[in-house]
Enzyme design. Sequence first.
Site, PDB file in Angstrom:
ATOM      1  N   ARG A  19       0.828  -1.209   0.000  1.00  0.00           N
ATOM      2  CA  ARG A  19       0.000   0.000   0.000  1.00  0.00           C
ATOM      3  C   ARG A  19       0.867   1.265   0.000  1.00  0.00           C
ATOM      4  NH1 ARG A  19      -3.979  -2.843  -1.877  1.00  0.00           N
ATOM      5  NH2 ARG A  19      -4.637  -4.492  -0.483  1.00  0.00           N
ATOM      6  N   LYS A  43       0.783  -9.191  13.667  1.00  0.00           N
ATOM      7  CA  LYS A  43      -0.500  -9.428  12.993  1.00  0.00           C
ATOM      8  C   LYS A  43      -0.662 -10.940  12.958  1.00  0.00           C
ATOM      9  CE  LYS A  43      -2.744  -8.944   8.445  1.00  0.00           C
ATOM     10  NZ  LYS A  43      -2.762  -8.220   7.166  1.00  0.00           N
ATOM     11  N   GLU A  61      -6.123 -12.527   7.732  1.00  0.00           N
ATOM     12  CA  GLU A  61      -5.827 -12.537   6.299  1.00  0.00           C
ATOM     13  C   GLU A  61      -4.784 -13.600   5.956  1.00  0.00           C
ATOM     14  OE1 GLU A  61      -5.049  -8.330   5.475  1.00  0.00           O
ATOM     15  OE2 GLU A  61      -7.198  -7.957   5.322  1.00  0.00           O
ATOM     16  N   ARG A  93      -2.082  -6.639  17.062  1.00  0.00           N
ATOM     17  CA  ARG A  93      -3.146  -6.029  16.245  1.00  0.00           C
ATOM     18  C   ARG A  93      -4.480  -6.775  16.396  1.00  0.00           C
ATOM     19  NH1 ARG A  93      -2.501  -5.493  10.767  1.00  0.00           N
ATOM     20  NH2 ARG A  93      -2.962  -3.290  10.524  1.00  0.00           N
ATOM     21  N   ARG A 149     -18.679  -8.415   9.338  1.00  0.00           N
ATOM     22  CA  ARG A 149     -17.254  -8.122   9.522  1.00  0.00           C
ATOM     23  C   ARG A 149     -16.938  -7.081  10.596  1.00  0.00           C
ATOM     24  NH1 ARG A 149     -12.862  -6.544   4.785  1.00  0.00           N
ATOM     25  NH2 ARG A 149     -11.403  -5.540   6.213  1.00  0.00           N
ATOM     26  N   LYS A 161      -7.600  -0.541  14.723  1.00  0.00           N
ATOM     27  CA  LYS A 161      -7.784   0.453  13.657  1.00  0.00           C
ATOM     28  C   LYS A 161      -8.920   1.409  14.038  1.00  0.00           C
ATOM     29  CE  LYS A 161      -6.147  -2.263   9.767  1.00  0.00           C
ATOM     30  NZ  LYS A 161      -6.289  -2.640   8.353  1.00  0.00           N
ATOM     31  N   ASP A 216     -12.087  -0.963   7.628  1.00  0.00           N
ATOM     32  CA  ASP A 216     -10.681  -0.930   7.239  1.00  0.00           C
ATOM     33  C   ASP A 216     -10.316   0.395   6.592  1.00  0.00           C
ATOM     34  OD1 ASP A 216      -8.109  -1.562   6.628  1.00  0.00           O
ATOM     35  OD2 ASP A 216      -8.564  -2.918   4.991  1.00  0.00           O
ATOM     36  N   GLU A 263      -4.494   4.320   1.213  1.00  0.00           N
ATOM     37  CA  GLU A 263      -4.956   3.092   0.562  1.00  0.00           C
ATOM     38  C   GLU A 263      -6.336   3.251  -0.072  1.00  0.00           C
ATOM     39  OE1 GLU A 263      -4.929  -0.387   3.041  1.00  0.00           O
ATOM     40  OE2 GLU A 263      -5.966  -1.590   1.546  1.00  0.00           O
TER      41      GLU A 263
HETATM   42  C1  GCV Z   1      -0.836  -4.930   5.778  1.00  0.00           C
HETATM   43  C2  GCV Z   1      -5.940  -4.286   4.609  1.00  0.00           C
HETATM   44  C3  GCV Z   1      -4.918  -3.945   3.560  1.00  0.00           C
HETATM   45  C4  GCV Z   1      -3.695  -4.836   3.666  1.00  0.00           C
HETATM   46  C5  GCV Z   1      -3.115  -4.707   5.086  1.00  0.00           C
HETATM   47  C6  GCV Z   1      -4.221  -5.063   6.084  1.00  0.00           C
HETATM   48  C7  GCV Z   1      -3.738  -4.887   7.515  1.00  0.00           C
HETATM   49  O1  GCV Z   1      -6.485  -5.538   4.356  1.00  0.00           O
HETATM   50  O2  GCV Z   1      -5.496  -4.026   2.294  1.00  0.00           O
HETATM   51  O3  GCV Z   1      -2.752  -4.416   2.717  1.00  0.00           O
HETATM   52  O4  GCV Z   1      -2.004  -5.536   5.261  1.00  0.00           O
HETATM   53  O5  GCV Z   1      -5.330  -4.242   5.883  1.00  0.00           O
HETATM   54  O6  GCV Z   1      -3.914  -3.798   8.035  1.00  0.00           O
HETATM   55  O7  GCV Z   1      -3.187  -5.806   8.080  1.00  0.00           O
END
Ligand code: GCV
Length: 650
Positions: free
Chosen positions: A139, A261, A265, A298, A315, A339, A344, A372
């Site tokens: 990003r 993290k 994902e 995180r 979500r 966050k 997001d 982003e």
């Molecule tokens: C670093 C979103 C972004 C990802 C990022 C993720 C996160 O999904 O698209 O690029 O990964 O957030 O904050 O872990």
Amino acid sequence: MGIGQEYREYNAWLQPHSYRFKEPFRLNTSPEVPMVARDECKAGMERLFGSGIWQEDAKKSVTLHINSQLPAEGYRLTNGSNGIAVEGGSQNGILYGVFGLLRALGIGQFDEGTVAESAPAVERRVINQWDRADGTVERGYAGNSIFFKDDRLDFNPERIRDYARLLASIGINVIAINNVNVTESSARLLTAEALPKVAELADIFRPYGIRLALSVHFESPVLLGGLQTSDPLDKRVAAWWNAKTQEIYQAIPDFSGYLMKADSEFRGGPASLGRTQADGANMLARAVAPFGGVVYWRCFIYNCMQDWRDTDTDRPKAAYDLFKPQDGLFEKNVILQVKNGPSDFQVREPNSPLLGAMKHTREALELQITQEYTGHQIDLYNLAVQWEEVFSFPVNRNQVLRDLIGNEIDTVAAVSNVGDDENWTGHTLAQANLYSFGRLAWNPRLTAREITDEWIKLTFGTEPEVVEKLTDIMMSSRGAYEKYNAPLGIGWMVNINLHYGPSPDGYEFMKWGTYHRANRVAIGVDRTSRGTGFTKQYDPYLTEIFDSRETCPEELLLYFHRLPYTYVLKSGKTLLQHIYDTHFEGVQEVERFIALWETLKAKLPGTTFVSVKQRLLKQLENAEEWRDVINTFFYRLTGTTDEKGRKIYE
Ligand code: GCV
């Protein structure tokens, strides 16, 4: 960067100016004042006033000294009849004091008789680099990494030092240098071969009061230690982390800690081994505790493979559902990093209900400076405006988020927008976002307007026409982007994966699991108590407000409610007509920015005038595409024409 230079984009907000001064100064520093503070003061004053500002026989002096009565990182500036005194609570405090002085003088707010005191609201003001070991930046919209190349740390110390100076000037004191999506090669930063180079980097940042942190791979014990498992409850795993941590602290005694993290994902984590988030975080926390380190853990954990038929999963609920029941189970040096929004980093979201909900656990607020979802540093977007709203968002009847900063929330972190482009941030005006983040992390009570004003003056000088027009453009930029983007908090209508440009149904038809469920009569997910129940994660005062269409803040209507296009807004317009109107207006706003920018041609540095104009023209194309695609999408779904008869691509 430095003395006697002309404006260079590279200097960012530490630009030379040729302001007039009444009389020269001597520089007095007591022995405990660090060299960098003295150097920054000397060079900084010359940058603002020219080298004549310093004269050995001057009557007045600038005095730097430490005053341990002040908060450690705080400072006091006094402009008296004998000159200027900068007192700092510690070595770092004095450095912040020097930068505070240069800022006050740079914006013309430090006349004789002024006393100014300042201290940071939070202990940790953190930058997260999403730099990959291969030299690219996840990003990232400003070139490649300034830290990595070809799967290893490979940096220009001068450039890193200049980054450290920029960060210190806005009060940042921790930097995590690698992406939270840790690959096998960046996991190797913890190895004995890689650590000396990490320590070199730490040595560059240290004089500027900035401590290093590393994002670590949850499976490091397997990847690097040859163990069979990374189970946090396995004694050998804990022993491996303990030994590794000791090795790190030998190389970097002031190492800030680990950033993790996990279970997100497609990344491994404690949940994939049947353990809790607390199990995972606590194991790392115990390893760093003897050295005064912390774990930034995180909370961005959700099911990214939600089936479109599944209407129970929602979500935005995920982080709260997972972490709230574990409140009180985390070690004292675990900081849960949340966050700002529950989705997001969208253009418009409510605050995460997890912020302030963990009464027995430390929390960090995570913001995103890199653009982003907010225009990739092609489109202009002054994030300070959005962040002011984040800090002003209510937590309950009596408090807004800002009130928790420095208490329940003792860390403010953000994802950097910097790369190896000459101007650091791709779009030169995106430098404002890095600046604003530091200023807000230091003092969340500053307004977007105040910070924007500071940044404009420090970067481009104090000429009223420049300040006035740039303020207008900058302050309007977020609103303009929101107008041509996804409407009323619905979010996500971006091209999948890329996250730039419109694709109203992109995420709707892919398995990432983020759905707006628009059909020909209605759009949105009902997240109220009657729907997915997301609103119940907030304080009851807010649940009630968000549950009702009438009291829900209108800009968030489609975040919380499913509504027919015929729903009438407070303006008297239908939802659909509002969408059409805002999308036409968003484009007009960008046209207005371009026209305003043109009028500043003679007053702005040529390089910046041209580069920003090029980006504004690209932004206009983007805005037009958004307008056409979004309006056509809704027109084709509903068959309802624009009341004003404007052209909608069919
Ligand atoms: C670093 C979103 C972004 C990802 C990022 C993720 C996160 O999904 O698209 O690029 O990964 O957030 O904050 O872990």
